[in-house]
Design a protein around this motif. Structure first.
Motif, PDB file in Angstrom:
ATOM      1  N   THR A 137      43.993  33.706  34.381  1.00 46.20           N
ATOM      2  CA  THR A 137      43.511  33.706  35.663  1.00 46.20           C
ATOM      3  C   THR A 137      44.190  35.459  36.480  1.00 46.20           C
ATOM      4  N   THR A 138      45.364  36.021  36.205  1.00 44.17           N
ATOM      5  CA  THR A 138      46.037  36.442  36.845  1.00 44.17           C
ATOM      6  C   THR A 138      45.736  37.908  35.799  1.00 44.17           C
ATOM      7  N   ALA A 139      46.241  37.523  34.412  1.00 38.77           N
ATOM      8  CA  ALA A 139      45.840  38.817  33.523  1.00 38.77           C
ATOM      9  C   ALA A 139      44.551  39.761  33.800  1.00 38.77           C
ATOM     10  N   HIS A 140      43.190  38.688  33.814  1.00 37.54           N
ATOM     11  CA  HIS A 140      42.103  39.003  34.072  1.00 37.54           C
ATOM     12  C   HIS A 140      41.183  39.474  34.923  1.00 37.54           C
ATOM     13  N   TYR A 141      42.882  38.863  36.378  1.00 38.60           N
ATOM     14  CA  TYR A 141      42.309  40.297  37.989  1.00 38.60           C
ATOM     15  C   TYR A 141      42.962  41.274  37.300  1.00 38.60           C
ATOM     16  N   LEU A 142      44.089  41.477  36.985  1.00 36.35           N
ATOM     17  CA  LEU A 142      44.533  42.719  36.849  1.00 36.35           C
ATOM     18  C   LEU A 142      43.847  43.654  36.120  1.00 36.35           C
ATOM     19  N   ALA A 143      43.613  42.693  35.436  1.00 33.38           N
ATOM     20  CA  ALA A 143      42.709  44.312  33.875  1.00 33.38           C
ATOM     21  C   ALA A 143      41.406  45.047  34.986  1.00 33.38           C
ATOM     22  N   GLU A 144      41.243  43.497  35.810  1.00 34.07           N
ATOM     23  CA  GLU A 144      39.782  44.167  36.463  1.00 34.07           C
ATOM     24  C   GLU A 144      40.024  45.207  37.849  1.00 34.07           C
ATOM     25  N   ARG A 145      41.456  44.968  38.583  1.00 30.69           N
ATOM     26  CA  ARG A 145      42.154  45.961  39.554  1.00 30.69           C
ATOM     27  C   ARG A 145      42.516  47.189  39.120  1.00 30.69           C
ATOM     28  N   LEU A 146      42.993  47.204  37.159  1.00 27.97           N
ATOM     29  CA  LEU A 146      43.307  48.694  36.803  1.00 27.97           C
ATOM     30  C   LEU A 146      42.671  49.212  35.830  1.00 27.97           C
ATOM     31  N   GLU A 147      40.942  48.586  35.649  1.00 28.58           N
ATOM     32  CA  GLU A 147      40.239  49.435  34.532  1.00 28.58           C
ATOM     33  C   GLU A 147      39.825  50.430  35.061  1.00 28.58           C
ATOM     34  N   SER A 148      39.998  50.971  35.759  1.00 30.78           N
ATOM     35  CA  SER A 148      39.332  52.958  35.992  1.00 30.78           C
ATOM     36  C   SER A 148      40.516  53.809  35.676  1.00 30.78           C
ATOM     37  N   TYR A 149      41.389  53.079  35.577  1.00 32.90           N
ATOM     38  CA  TYR A 149      43.058  54.246  35.425  1.00 32.90           C
ATOM     39  C   TYR A 149      42.690  54.616  33.939  1.00 32.90           C
ATOM     40  N   PRO A 150      43.418  55.540  33.194  1.00 33.64           N
ATOM     41  CA  PRO A 150      43.093  56.255  31.945  1.00 33.64           C
ATOM     42  C   PRO A 150      44.808  55.067  31.334  1.00 33.64           C
ATOM     43  N   ILE A 151      44.726  53.582  31.537  1.00 29.27           N
ATOM     44  CA  ILE A 151      45.504  53.666  30.480  1.00 29.27           C
ATOM     45  C   ILE A 151      45.506  52.516  29.472  1.00 29.27           C
ATOM     46  N   ARG A 152      46.078  52.283  28.218  1.00 27.45           N
ATOM     47  CA  ARG A 152      45.345  51.321  27.150  1.00 27.45           C
ATOM     48  C   ARG A 152      46.567  50.606  28.123  1.00 27.45           C
ATOM     49  N   LEU A 153      45.367  49.247  27.995  1.00 30.38           N
ATOM     50  CA  LEU A 153      45.511  47.733  28.727  1.00 30.38           C
ATOM     51  C   LEU A 153      45.940  46.749  27.302  1.00 30.38           C
ATOM     52  N   THR A 154      47.429  46.008  27.391  1.00 33.49           N
ATOM     53  CA  THR A 154      46.715  45.404  26.229  1.00 33.49           C
ATOM     54  C   THR A 154      47.770  44.308  26.581  1.00 33.49           C
ATOM     55  N   GLN A 155      47.383  42.769  25.539  1.00 27.87           N
ATOM     56  CA  GLN A 155      48.140  41.360  26.322  1.00 27.87           C
ATOM     57  C   GLN A 155      49.073  41.153  25.481  1.00 27.87           C
ATOM     58  N   LEU A 156      49.673  39.810  25.814  1.00 27.57           N
ATOM     59  CA  LEU A 156      50.722  39.519  24.514  1.00 27.57           C
ATOM     60  C   LEU A 156      49.691  38.675  23.455  1.00 27.57           C
ATOM     61  N   ALA A 157      49.853  38.812  21.345  1.00 27.41           N
ATOM     62  CA  ALA A 157      49.298  38.206  21.303  1.00 27.41           C
ATOM     63  C   ALA A 157      48.915  37.206  21.125  1.00 27.41           C
ATOM     64  N   HIS A 158      48.432  36.044  20.571  1.00 25.86           N
ATOM     65  CA  HIS A 158      48.763  34.848  20.383  1.00 25.86           C
ATOM     66  C   HIS A 158      49.770  34.896  19.452  1.00 25.86           C
ATOM     67  N   GLY A 159      50.354  33.553  19.573  1.00 28.08           N
ATOM     68  CA  GLY A 159      51.852  33.136  19.222  1.00 28.08           C
ATOM     69  C   GLY A 159      52.502  32.817  20.337  1.00 28.08           C
ATOM     70  N   VAL A 160      52.015  33.084  21.763  1.00 29.51           N
ATOM     71  CA  VAL A 160      52.444  32.473  22.503  1.00 29.51           C
ATOM     72  C   VAL A 160      51.477  31.353  22.417  1.00 29.51           C
ATOM     73  N   PRO A 161      51.634  29.750  22.476  1.00 27.19           N
ATOM     74  CA  PRO A 161      51.194  28.359  22.142  1.00 27.19           C
ATOM     75  C   PRO A 161      51.200  28.818  23.423  1.00 27.19           C
ATOM     76  N   VAL A 162      49.420  28.173  23.455  1.00 27.79           N
ATOM     77  CA  VAL A 162      48.700  27.724  24.349  1.00 27.79           C
ATOM     78  C   VAL A 162      49.042  26.679  25.682  1.00 27.79           C
ATOM     79  N   GLY A 163      49.217  26.874  26.986  1.00 21.04           N
ATOM     80  CA  GLY A 163      49.916  26.098  27.902  1.00 21.04           C
ATOM     81  C   GLY A 163      51.203  26.083  27.436  1.00 21.04           C
ATOM     82  N   GLY A 164      52.020  27.673  27.122  1.00 18.07           N
ATOM     83  CA  GLY A 164      53.572  27.577  26.813  1.00 18.07           C
ATOM     84  C   GLY A 164      53.776  28.656  28.340  1.00 18.07           C
ATOM     85  N   GLU A 165      55.277  28.627  28.242  1.00 16.26           N
ATOM     86  CA  GLU A 165      56.190  28.903  29.800  1.00 16.26           C
ATOM     87  C   GLU A 165      57.117  30.167  28.731  1.00 16.26           C
ATOM     88  N   LEU A 166      56.569  31.424  29.278  1.00 16.82           N
ATOM     89  CA  LEU A 166      56.991  32.889  28.054  1.00 16.82           C
ATOM     90  C   LEU A 166      58.821  32.089  28.009  1.00 16.82           C
TER      91      LEU A 166
END
Ligand SMILES: [Zn+2]
Ligand SMILES: [Zn+2]
Lengths: 198, 198
Positions: free
Chosen positions: B150-179
């Motif tokens: 949810t936080t990542a989605h919110y940040l993506a919205e806040r940052l969408e107007s800037y000329p940047i590449r927005l990426t996120q960690l690949a699956h590989g982080v198990p669902v429900g897992g803490e980094l």
């Protein structure tokens, strides 16, 4: 990196009962996040305890003075001595205000499992106090656990040659129960109905 | 009685995650019993942390200097920014040595349940860093939990107007897992295979 300071704190925290190495690291981060509301109050409180609190060299109680307030209190009956495993037990009993005498803290209980032997507890100090005379009754207020009762039996043997009345807390302390988890009513009942050992 | 000092310490300890009021009292007695081996090392370690550690005013990292070692390191790629929930996540990622850029610590995640709103996190600071320019890629390295995403989605919205590449960690982080519970291999894989958001 700040790893040196953080590792040292995590290591110190992990020595507290109930905190493992993983939760210790979490606590460090929590402390850093809540500097004013958690870290600083904890630091001040630890400094106060380190500076002000002493272990009473007579009875083993923890207080701001040595001898402690109970040992120094002239209104206390010096002829009755209540032996407890830990300071928390002393406090639990003393909150009930039913025991008019003094205390002796062993600093634990005999335990084959945990490797706690008689010489690891303040038993010689107890025998010395009894041998010095002036004590009519010794209440063995061990926890109602197997190890607590083993400790009470051992103390009864060590004290049997002295002209004292040896009593223990009455049933009323539930079997398996730890003294400082009990409500005051139960403690009061157990203390009032205390009976001779053996 | 020593109740004032002990109550204050028990109260300060009970504010630590994982310690309730009852276990806090036990910890106080443990500290008193193990003065040299537990209380004093804990006190010194807390003093060190309190004196030496700072929160980096640029990225939110914890270090002995402000700006932190990562922000001040000229060999770091200033065009890549990795956003994490907590300092522990930054450390976990940085131990893998696979991310060459800089970091931004939010200080938590959005949570309706815990009442954590955008203004409670360091999101304005992130937007300001991106708005200042010079950043090509922002990696959203939130935990793979519902709140993290949810936080990542919110940040993506806040940052969408800037000329940047927005990426996120690949699956590989198990669902429900803490980094910061993951092994470095899993973290490395997730970072290598990071993908554009959306
Ligand atoms: Zn005393
Ligand atoms: Zn920084």
């Amino acid at each position: 990196m700040a790893s040196q300071e953080i590792d040292a704190l995590a290591q110190a925290l992990s020595r507290l009962p109930g905190l493992g190495p993983r939760s210790a690291r979490r606590v460090v981060l929590h402390l850093m996040k809540k500097r004013e509301t958690v870290l600083q109050p904890l630091l001040r409180a630890l400094e106060m305890v380190e500076e002000r609190l002493k272990t009473c060299s007579t009875c083993g109680n923890i207080d701001t003075s040595d001898p402690c307030g109970i040992c120094a209190d002239p209104r206390r009956d010096t002829r009755a001595l209540c032996v407890v495993e830990d300071v928390s037990d002393l406090w639990a009993l003393d909150r009930s205000r039913l025991f008019p005498g003094k205390y002796h803290v062993l600093g634990g209980r005999l335990s084959a499992l945990d490797g706690v032997r008689p010489e690891d507890l303040n038993i010689d100090g107890l025998v010395a106090r009894v041998a010095a005379g002036g004590i009519d009754e010794v209440v063995l207020a061990m926890n109602a656990t197997l190890e607590g009762q083993t400790t009470a039996h051992y103390l009864a043997e060590r004290l049997e040659s002295y002209p004292i009345r040896l009593t223990q807390l009455a049933h009323g302390v539930p079997v398996g129960g730890e003294l400082d988890y009990l409500d005051e009513g139960t403690l009061a009942q157990a203390l009032r109905a205390r009976r001779p050992v053996g």
